[in-house]
Design a protein around this motif. Sequence first.
Motif, PDB file in Angstrom:
ATOM      1  N   THR A  94      50.500  66.552  11.256  1.00 48.59           N
ATOM      2  CA  THR A  94      50.173  67.190  12.539  1.00 48.59           C
ATOM      3  C   THR A  94      51.423  67.107  13.419  1.00 48.59           C
ATOM      4  O   THR A  94      52.536  67.215  12.918  1.00 48.59           O
ATOM      5  CB  THR A  94      48.973  66.506  13.222  1.00 48.59           C
ATOM      6  N   CYS A  95      51.252  66.917  14.704  1.00 54.28           N
ATOM      7  CA  CYS A  95      52.367  66.831  15.648  1.00 54.28           C
ATOM      8  C   CYS A  95      53.106  65.493  15.499  1.00 54.28           C
ATOM      9  O   CYS A  95      52.503  64.473  15.162  1.00 54.28           O
ATOM     10  CB  CYS A  95      51.807  66.968  17.064  1.00 54.28           C
ATOM     11  N   CYS A  96      54.413  65.511  15.770  1.00 58.78           N
ATOM     12  CA  CYS A  96      55.183  64.266  15.702  1.00 58.78           C
ATOM     13  C   CYS A  96      54.955  63.395  16.934  1.00 58.78           C
ATOM     14  O   CYS A  96      55.334  62.219  16.946  1.00 58.78           O
ATOM     15  CB  CYS A  96      56.672  64.563  15.551  1.00 58.78           C
ATOM     16  N   GLY A  97      54.386  63.971  17.994  1.00 59.47           N
ATOM     17  CA  GLY A  97      54.097  63.207  19.200  1.00 59.47           C
ATOM     18  C   GLY A  97      55.170  63.257  20.266  1.00 59.47           C
ATOM     19  O   GLY A  97      55.059  62.591  21.302  1.00 59.47           O
TER      20      GLY A  97
ATOM     21  N   LYS B 160      51.025  55.477  24.564  1.00 58.16           N
ATOM     22  CA  LYS B 160      49.815  54.981  23.889  1.00 58.16           C
ATOM     23  C   LYS B 160      49.117  56.116  23.147  1.00 58.16           C
ATOM     24  O   LYS B 160      48.622  55.935  22.028  1.00 58.16           O
ATOM     25  CB  LYS B 160      48.864  54.352  24.904  1.00 58.16           C
ATOM     26  N   GLU B 161      49.072  57.289  23.781  1.00 55.03           N
ATOM     27  CA  GLU B 161      48.426  58.443  23.151  1.00 55.03           C
ATOM     28  C   GLU B 161      49.239  58.963  21.975  1.00 55.03           C
ATOM     29  O   GLU B 161      48.703  59.615  21.071  1.00 55.03           O
ATOM     30  CB  GLU B 161      48.232  59.556  24.187  1.00 55.03           C
ATOM     31  N   ALA B 162      50.544  58.690  21.966  1.00 57.19           N
ATOM     32  CA  ALA B 162      51.405  59.130  20.859  1.00 57.19           C
ATOM     33  C   ALA B 162      51.274  58.232  19.633  1.00 57.19           C
ATOM     34  O   ALA B 162      51.602  58.648  18.516  1.00 57.19           O
ATOM     35  CB  ALA B 162      52.867  59.168  21.310  1.00 57.19           C
ATOM     36  N   LEU B 163      50.791  57.006  19.834  1.00 58.08           N
ATOM     37  CA  LEU B 163      50.738  56.037  18.729  1.00 58.08           C
ATOM     38  C   LEU B 163      49.972  56.550  17.502  1.00 58.08           C
ATOM     39  O   LEU B 163      50.461  56.396  16.374  1.00 58.08           O
ATOM     40  CB  LEU B 163      50.144  54.716  19.211  1.00 58.08           C
ATOM     41  N   PRO B 164      48.786  57.165  17.635  1.00 57.68           N
ATOM     42  CA  PRO B 164      48.091  57.682  16.440  1.00 57.68           C
ATOM     43  C   PRO B 164      48.898  58.732  15.682  1.00 57.68           C
ATOM     44  O   PRO B 164      48.800  58.826  14.453  1.00 57.68           O
ATOM     45  CB  PRO B 164      46.806  58.289  17.015  1.00 57.68           C
ATOM     46  N   LEU B 165      49.718  59.499  16.412  1.00 57.73           N
ATOM     47  CA  LEU B 165      50.539  60.512  15.755  1.00 57.73           C
ATOM     48  C   LEU B 165      51.695  59.867  15.001  1.00 57.73           C
ATOM     49  O   LEU B 165      52.092  60.351  13.929  1.00 57.73           O
ATOM     50  CB  LEU B 165      51.059  61.508  16.797  1.00 57.73           C
TER      51      LEU B 165
ATOM     52  N   VAL C 239      57.949  53.534  20.164  1.00 56.19           N
ATOM     53  CA  VAL C 239      56.560  53.642  20.606  1.00 56.19           C
ATOM     54  C   VAL C 239      55.699  52.568  19.941  1.00 56.19           C
ATOM     55  O   VAL C 239      54.903  51.889  20.595  1.00 56.19           O
ATOM     56  CB  VAL C 239      55.998  55.048  20.293  1.00 56.19           C
ATOM     57  N   ALA C 240      55.869  52.409  18.633  1.00 58.13           N
ATOM     58  CA  ALA C 240      55.076  51.417  17.909  1.00 58.13           C
ATOM     59  C   ALA C 240      55.353  50.005  18.427  1.00 58.13           C
ATOM     60  O   ALA C 240      54.422  49.216  18.642  1.00 58.13           O
ATOM     61  CB  ALA C 240      55.384  51.509  16.414  1.00 58.13           C
TER      62      ALA C 240
END
Length: 244
Positions: free
Chosen positions: A40-43, A53-58, A90-91
């Motif tokens: 999906t998207c790289c974030g 925080k919202e980017a973490l799942p990506l 991010v991680a």
Amino acid sequence: MRIALFATCLADTVFPAAAKATVLLLERLGHEVVFPFEQTCCGQMHVNTGYQKEALPLVKRYVNTFSGYDVIVAPSGSCVGSIRHQHAMVAAACGEHGLAADAHETGARTYELSELLVDVLGVEDVGAYYPHRVTYHPTCHSLRMTRVGDKPLRLLRHVRGLDLVELPGAEQCCGFGGTFAVKNAATSAAMLADKMTNIASTGASVCAAGDTSCLMHIGGGLSRLSSEVGTVHLAEILASTESS
């Protein structure tokens, strides 16, 4: 070589020809290209606007999706820059230190198209044919984050029939910058006007770039001026042959 394609959001939704050309080119050079459907998207847009925080799942999805591939390619210096320079950050910021280590390792195996061709595959002449006068816009992220240098120009100089003309003020931003163009519309428009003036001064019929985001911004501006100059992704030029 078996290469995994990360298509990117814009290629998937707006510029599919760039992703298709990347596959066509690499297969013509004798490599197997696979497309993991879980991607999906790289974030990047989340991180750039402060939503780490919202980017973490990506980030997790990218690492998990591409963990089994030795080489990953994306037709976007911007997305590759995000994967290399933002994913591990991010991680780590979210306390996911194991994921940060994995993200750093996966990022090191992710390449922008021109650097994959020149640095990894060791090829500059890809057998392309493109009989047009072309100027090249080096996008900000490809220059300053991914640091592809002159690799796109080295590839273009080997394209048969192509008349490559230098773009004045080439390293100046086109004004897109993701949400920058929305939040700072007047400044973005002024930067775009300068870029289009410089493109027009070259007499080129095509402006090429390695990022669809910049091509969308520049192409939109040229269209509003009813300009005859077209915008084309680098991959599409390199995938073109005399028989195309």
